[in-house]
Write an enzyme that holds these catalytic residues in place. Structure first.
Site, mmCIF file in Angstrom:
data_model
loop_
_atom_site.group_PDB
_atom_site.id
_atom_site.type_symbol
_atom_site.label_atom_id
_atom_site.label_comp_id
_atom_site.label_asym_id
_atom_site.label_seq_id
_atom_site.Cartn_x
_atom_site.Cartn_y
_atom_site.Cartn_z
ATOM 1 N N LYS A 1 0.820 -1.213 0.000
ATOM 2 C CA LYS A 1 0.000 0.000 0.000
ATOM 3 C C LYS A 1 0.854 1.264 0.000
ATOM 4 O O LYS A 1 0.649 2.176 -0.793
ATOM 5 C CB LYS A 1 -0.967 -0.034 1.175
ATOM 6 C CG LYS A 1 -2.019 -1.150 0.999
ATOM 7 C CD LYS A 1 -3.015 -1.205 2.116
ATOM 8 C CE LYS A 1 -4.141 -2.165 1.791
ATOM 9 N NZ LYS A 1 -3.716 -3.570 1.614
ATOM 10 N N LYS B 1 -8.526 1.903 5.436
ATOM 11 C CA LYS B 1 -8.160 0.486 5.362
ATOM 12 C C LYS B 1 -6.869 0.232 6.125
ATOM 13 O O LYS B 1 -6.026 1.131 6.277
ATOM 14 C CB LYS B 1 -8.025 0.039 3.911
ATOM 15 C CG LYS B 1 -7.037 0.819 3.067
ATOM 16 C CD LYS B 1 -7.139 0.380 1.589
ATOM 17 C CE LYS B 1 -6.249 1.216 0.693
ATOM 18 N NZ LYS B 1 -6.384 0.842 -0.738
ATOM 19 N N ARG C 1 -6.900 -4.769 -12.035
ATOM 20 C CA ARG C 1 -5.595 -5.388 -11.811
ATOM 21 C C ARG C 1 -4.794 -5.303 -13.107
ATOM 22 O O ARG C 1 -5.178 -5.881 -14.120
ATOM 23 C CB ARG C 1 -5.771 -6.838 -11.368
ATOM 24 C CG ARG C 1 -4.508 -7.703 -11.374
ATOM 25 C CD ARG C 1 -3.348 -7.141 -10.524
ATOM 26 N NE ARG C 1 -3.710 -6.842 -9.171
ATOM 27 C CZ ARG C 1 -3.718 -7.723 -8.172
ATOM 28 N NH1 ARG C 1 -3.400 -8.980 -8.400
ATOM 29 N NH2 ARG C 1 -4.044 -7.343 -6.944
ATOM 30 N N ARG D 1 -12.250 -5.692 -11.506
ATOM 31 C CA ARG D 1 -13.004 -6.433 -10.497
ATOM 32 C C ARG D 1 -14.125 -5.525 -9.994
ATOM 33 O O ARG D 1 -13.882 -4.558 -9.279
ATOM 34 C CB ARG D 1 -12.055 -6.879 -9.390
ATOM 35 C CG ARG D 1 -11.008 -7.874 -9.918
ATOM 36 C CD ARG D 1 -9.781 -7.951 -9.076
ATOM 37 N NE ARG D 1 -9.067 -6.682 -9.033
ATOM 38 C CZ ARG D 1 -8.033 -6.451 -8.226
ATOM 39 N NH1 ARG D 1 -7.585 -7.390 -7.438
ATOM 40 N NH2 ARG D 1 -7.448 -5.271 -8.227
ATOM 41 N N ARG E 1 -15.957 -2.663 -2.424
ATOM 42 C CA ARG E 1 -14.760 -3.471 -2.678
ATOM 43 C C ARG E 1 -14.970 -4.314 -3.927
ATOM 44 O O ARG E 1 -15.949 -5.052 -4.020
ATOM 45 C CB ARG E 1 -14.466 -4.394 -1.487
ATOM 46 C CG ARG E 1 -14.281 -3.635 -0.178
ATOM 47 C CD ARG E 1 -14.196 -4.587 0.988
ATOM 48 N NE ARG E 1 -15.416 -5.400 1.119
ATOM 49 C CZ ARG E 1 -15.536 -6.445 1.928
ATOM 50 N NH1 ARG E 1 -14.507 -6.825 2.664
ATOM 51 N NH2 ARG E 1 -16.678 -7.108 2.002
ATOM 52 N N ASP F 1 -2.960 -2.211 -8.698
ATOM 53 C CA ASP F 1 -4.394 -1.963 -8.582
ATOM 54 C C ASP F 1 -4.650 -0.522 -9.000
ATOM 55 O O ASP F 1 -4.005 0.409 -8.481
ATOM 56 C CB ASP F 1 -4.885 -2.198 -7.148
ATOM 57 C CG ASP F 1 -4.918 -3.675 -6.779
ATOM 58 O OD1 ASP F 1 -4.795 -4.508 -7.685
ATOM 59 O OD2 ASP F 1 -5.065 -3.990 -5.582
ATOM 60 N N GLU G 1 -2.587 0.396 -5.268
ATOM 61 C CA GLU G 1 -1.709 -0.571 -4.609
ATOM 62 C C GLU G 1 -0.678 -1.084 -5.597
ATOM 63 O O GLU G 1 -0.904 -1.096 -6.806
ATOM 64 C CB GLU G 1 -2.494 -1.762 -4.023
ATOM 65 C CG GLU G 1 -3.371 -1.404 -2.835
ATOM 66 C CD GLU G 1 -3.958 -2.629 -2.147
ATOM 67 O OE1 GLU G 1 -3.432 -3.762 -2.320
ATOM 68 O OE2 GLU G 1 -4.957 -2.464 -1.418
ATOM 69 N N ASN H 1 1.125 -4.598 -5.720
ATOM 70 C CA ASN H 1 1.163 -5.929 -5.111
ATOM 71 C C ASN H 1 2.366 -6.717 -5.616
ATOM 72 O O ASN H 1 2.532 -6.896 -6.828
ATOM 73 C CB ASN H 1 -0.125 -6.687 -5.438
ATOM 74 C CG ASN H 1 -1.346 -6.007 -4.829
ATOM 75 O OD1 ASN H 1 -1.625 -6.164 -3.652
ATOM 76 N ND2 ASN H 1 -2.056 -5.244 -5.638
#
Length: 316
Positions: free
Chosen positions: A124, A159, A209, A224, A232, A272, A280, A282
């Protein structure tokens, strides 16, 4: 190549959507030998990092998909590639594994993603390096700072820094209802830092993504899309995955970050992106290979094994 996969227990894999499984199938199809171990099976013994590794054989049967030989203690340097594919949480055991993997690297092992790079990139907080792509963001454990951020921006997301799959993500609207309770609970009454961001309305079109492999973006993202009543988009939180070509902004973000992160030893990264904003970076065990492959026909796993073969070849 002899490839060691460090993963979660194989019985937990959902083979119809698991990205690590897609990697295994592609690698085996090229004649590479597969090996498997769990994170607790990494050991430092007499100065050498080894794994209790089992040869892994794919059966082609979705319901009974693998066979394992007996585990044999094997130095990690004896494999051509070691793939760290253990899912978060990124806890102290995960950090310990990255330390062990670094020792193995000094002994000649080739580890992907590079353990130091995994450890150095908070999934993050890493976005802070690329501020030109980031929505207004605050990381703090100070409840007063969070309240001031909410007063400025009105509609925010709160978050934890160590969540995955959408766990612990809350939206707080202009009325501020429950902000105090959310911050106290997620932040353990000021003991844990939180990330707070201005809400991005484009989440309705999906949390995208964007995969980076070997320093290049995959040309399709997986959007997503949240189910009704959710903010979310994570598939683990009930979101629906829709593969789509990268937008101009997605491509700009991907092409800017890809070479920078690849140079640090990050062979595979999952960005993301919501709307025009990076949310983000990842690096532990990015997913979404199969959804993109199934919906577009683009060989994501093939691109990954190509990059792995090239990286191992360059290291020899």
């Amino acid at each position: 190549m002899r490839i060691l996969f460090i993963t979660d227990p194989l019985d937990t894999f959902k083979t119809y959507k698991d990205s690590t499984y897609a990697m295994m199938v592609e690698a085996a199809g090229r004649g590479h030998q597969l090996y498997f171990c769990l994170q607790p099976q990494l050991t430092l013994s007499s100065g050498v990092v080894e794994a209790a590794a089992s040869a892994l054989h794919l059966t082609g049967n979705a319901d009974d998909w693998y066979r394992l030989d007996a585990a044999v203690p094997t130095p990690l340097r004896d494999f051509d590639a070691v793939l760290m594919r253990k899912d978060p949480p990124f806890d102290m055991e995960y950090v310990t594994s990255t330390w062990l993997l670094e020792v193995a690297e000094r002994q000649g092992a080739r580890v992907f993603n590079k353990p130091q790079a995994i450890r150095d990139h908070s999934e993050k907080i890493a976005i802070a390096e690329f501020g030109q792509f980031v929505t207004p963001t605050l990381v703090t454990r100070d409840a007063a700072r969070i309240r001031a951020f909410h007063a400025e921006h009105g509609d925010i997301i709160v978050k934890p820094l160590d969540g995955m799959g959408g766990m612990g993500v809350f939206r707080v609207g202009k009325d501020g209802i429950n902000l105090g309770a959310i911050v106290e609970t997620l932040g353990n009454n000021g003991a844990r830092s939180l990330m707070v961001q201005r809400f991005i309305p484009e989440i309705r079109d999906g949390d995208k993504r964007v995969l980076l492999i070997g320093g290049k973006p995959v040309p399709y993202s997986l959007a997503r899309i949240p189910k009704d009543g959710e903010v979310r988009g994570n598939l683990a939180a009930g979101g629906t995955g829709r593969a789509q070509p990268l937008s101009e902004r997605d491509r700009e973000i991907g092409e800017t970050l890809a070479p920078v992160l690849a140079a640090r030893g990050l062979l595979l990264v999952g960005l993301d992106v919501i709307g025009d904003y990076l949310t983000e970076v990842n690096v532990t065990s990015p997913t979404c290979f199969q959804e993109i492959m199934q919906q577009t026909g683009f060989p994501v796993a093939g691109m990954f094994i190509d990059a792995l073969e090239q990286a191992v070849g360059a290291a020899h």
